[in-house]
Design a protein around this motif. Structure first.
Motif, PDB file in Angstrom:
ATOM      1  N   ARG A 191       0.884  -1.119   0.127  1.00 60.90           N
ATOM      2  CA  ARG A 191      -0.019   0.058  -0.051  1.00 60.90           C
ATOM      3  C   ARG A 191       0.986   1.205  -0.127  1.00 60.90           C
ATOM      4  NH1 ARG A 191      -2.557  -3.706  -0.981  1.00 60.90           N
ATOM      5  NH2 ARG A 191      -4.557  -4.502   0.508  1.00 60.90           N
ATOM      6  N   GLN A 196      -5.596   6.255   4.613  1.00 63.87           N
ATOM      7  CA  GLN A 196      -6.159   5.400   5.160  1.00 63.87           C
ATOM      8  C   GLN A 196      -5.738   3.810   4.604  1.00 63.87           C
ATOM      9  OE1 GLN A 196      -8.784   2.800   3.937  1.00 63.87           O
ATOM     10  NE2 GLN A 196      -8.549   1.766   5.918  1.00 63.87           N
ATOM     11  N   ASP A 198      -5.186  -0.670   4.982  1.00 68.45           N
ATOM     12  CA  ASP A 198      -5.747  -1.925   5.811  1.00 68.45           C
ATOM     13  C   ASP A 198      -4.331  -2.600   6.137  1.00 68.45           C
ATOM     14  OD1 ASP A 198      -5.744  -2.426   2.810  1.00 68.45           O
ATOM     15  OD2 ASP A 198      -5.468  -4.357   3.493  1.00 68.45           O
ATOM     16  N   ASN A 201      -5.443  -7.222   9.023  1.00 67.89           N
ATOM     17  CA  ASN A 201      -6.794  -7.419   8.876  1.00 67.89           C
ATOM     18  C   ASN A 201      -7.467  -6.211   9.603  1.00 67.89           C
ATOM     19  OD1 ASN A 201      -7.250  -9.890   7.136  1.00 67.89           O
ATOM     20  ND2 ASN A 201      -6.380 -11.061   8.893  1.00 67.89           N
ATOM     21  N   CYS A 202      -6.830  -5.141   9.616  1.00 61.45           N
ATOM     22  CA  CYS A 202      -7.542  -4.189  10.505  1.00 61.45           C
ATOM     23  C   CYS A 202      -7.274  -2.910   9.584  1.00 61.45           C
ATOM     24  CB  CYS A 202      -6.831  -3.589  11.620  1.00 61.45           C
ATOM     25  SG  CYS A 202      -7.075  -5.128  12.999  1.00 61.45           S
ATOM     26  N   SER A 203      -8.203  -1.878   9.746  1.00 62.58           N
ATOM     27  CA  SER A 203      -7.965  -0.387   9.146  1.00 62.58           C
ATOM     28  C   SER A 203      -7.321   0.171  10.005  1.00 62.58           C
ATOM     29  CB  SER A 203      -9.486   0.076   8.814  1.00 62.58           C
ATOM     30  OG  SER A 203     -10.264   0.390   9.811  1.00 62.58           O
ATOM     31  N   THR A 209      -8.281   2.798  14.737  1.00 61.40           N
ATOM     32  CA  THR A 209      -8.031   1.518  14.291  1.00 61.40           C
ATOM     33  C   THR A 209      -9.069   0.505  14.577  1.00 61.40           C
ATOM     34  OG1 THR A 209      -6.905   1.147  16.258  1.00 61.40           O
ATOM     35  CG2 THR A 209      -5.260   1.856  14.437  1.00 61.40           C
ATOM     36  N   LEU A 212     -11.366  -5.096  10.265  1.00 57.69           N
ATOM     37  CA  LEU A 212     -12.085  -5.043   9.105  1.00 57.69           C
ATOM     38  C   LEU A 212     -13.416  -5.699   9.122  1.00 57.69           C
ATOM     39  CD1 LEU A 212      -9.419  -5.344   6.758  1.00 57.69           C
ATOM     40  CD2 LEU A 212     -10.447  -3.244   6.920  1.00 57.69           C
ATOM     41  N   ARG A 215     -13.351  -9.185   8.024  1.00 62.12           N
ATOM     42  CA  ARG A 215     -12.695 -10.013   9.060  1.00 62.12           C
ATOM     43  C   ARG A 215     -13.602 -10.471   9.877  1.00 62.12           C
ATOM     44  NH1 ARG A 215     -11.468 -13.903  10.937  1.00 62.12           N
ATOM     45  NH2 ARG A 215      -9.795 -14.246  12.376  1.00 62.12           N
TER      46      ARG A 215
END
Length: 271
Positions: A191, A196, A198, A201-203, A209, A212, A215
């Protein structure tokens, strides 16, 4: 009489990844070399997978910034060849480095040949991390401008900062360091700098934070025990919390991501 080279019970493939089950000899050797590496080398503060709270602590550290980027190393363990491991172990003063490098590696299951660190061995995480730390990647991260926050969680490297242009320069430098280190990027999980991204498995964005939604949906797509559901909910709460600190929940169940049961499937293919 020659001794047969054997350091695992069996191997199998799961989600496109070969996994090796160490035999008792390999487990004992793995614990031994882990102790020796921990004694011989002080890992940098930006390496989080050996810390309490692991990636959650890294997430919370990054979210104070405004811009974020990440790279993911493809086939991280399997990128570490035996000879390279031997050189690094010698460099940090490990006695019998060649012996430990030999018995910590398996025949490469991918194209390229040679012997590599396998996924599944006790010592693979610390040995792969040692190689990364002693590579151009580690050197680059240690030389970053103080305005850039860095974290390494196994094969995931995340950078963040208050200025997008400065972060872009840091990101491009990291890409070059990965190439110089002889690792390969997983383009699907890379990325570039943005407000923002990911990761884990989180934003991740400024001040926020959270796990997701996909998930969460995946977790609840199969039947779970009540204890497992409660543990996952605690984990989700901790990820988005602004008050959680390590050790604050000593009487609570351990974090989901540290205690989820490990599946032990029968080998699909024995080698």
């Amino acid at each position: 009489m020659p001794v047969m080279f054997e350091n695992f019970l069996y191997s199998y493939w799961k989600n496109g990844k070969p996994i090796y089950a160490p035999n008792p000899f390999s487990e004992k050797l793995g614990a031994d070399i882990k102790r020796q590496v921990n004694k011989a080398y002080q890992f940098d503060n930006f390496i989080y997978h050996f810390k309490d709270g692991s990636h959650v602590v890294a997430l919370h550290k990054h979210r104070t910034n405004k811009f974020f980027c990440r790279i993911d190393i493809s086939r991280f363990f399997y990128s570490v060849q035996r000879n390279r491991l031997k050189r690094v172990l010698k460099d940090v003063g490990i006695f019998r480095a060649e012996y430990y490098a030999k018995w910590s590696t398996v025949k490469n299951p991918f194209a390229g040949g040679g012997y590599v660190l396998p996924y599944g061995f006790v010592q693979s995480p610390i040995l792969a991390t040692l190689v990364l730390a002693k590579s151009p990647i580690g050197e680059y991260l240690r030389g970053l401008d103080p305005s850039i926050t860095a974290s390494v969680y196994m094969d995931d490297i995340c950078l963040s900062g208050p200025d997008q242009a400065a972060l872009q320069v840091a990101f491009e430098g990291l890409l070059q360091a990965v190439e110089e280190a002889g690792f390969t990027l997983n383009d699907e999980k890379t990325r570039p700098p943005a407000e923002q991204i990911d990761i884990f498995n989180c934003s991740l964005e400024n001040g926020d934070t959270r796990v997701l939604p996909e998930r969460i949906d995946d977790f609840y797509s199969v039947d779970r025990s009540q204890a497992s559901e409660e543990g996952f909910e605690v984990y989700c709460d901790i990820v988005k919390s602004h008050t959680w600190r390590i050790g604050a929940r000593k009487k609570r169940r351990r974090l989901y991501f540290r205690t989820k049961p490990k599946a032990k499937p029968a080998p699909a293919a024995t080698t």
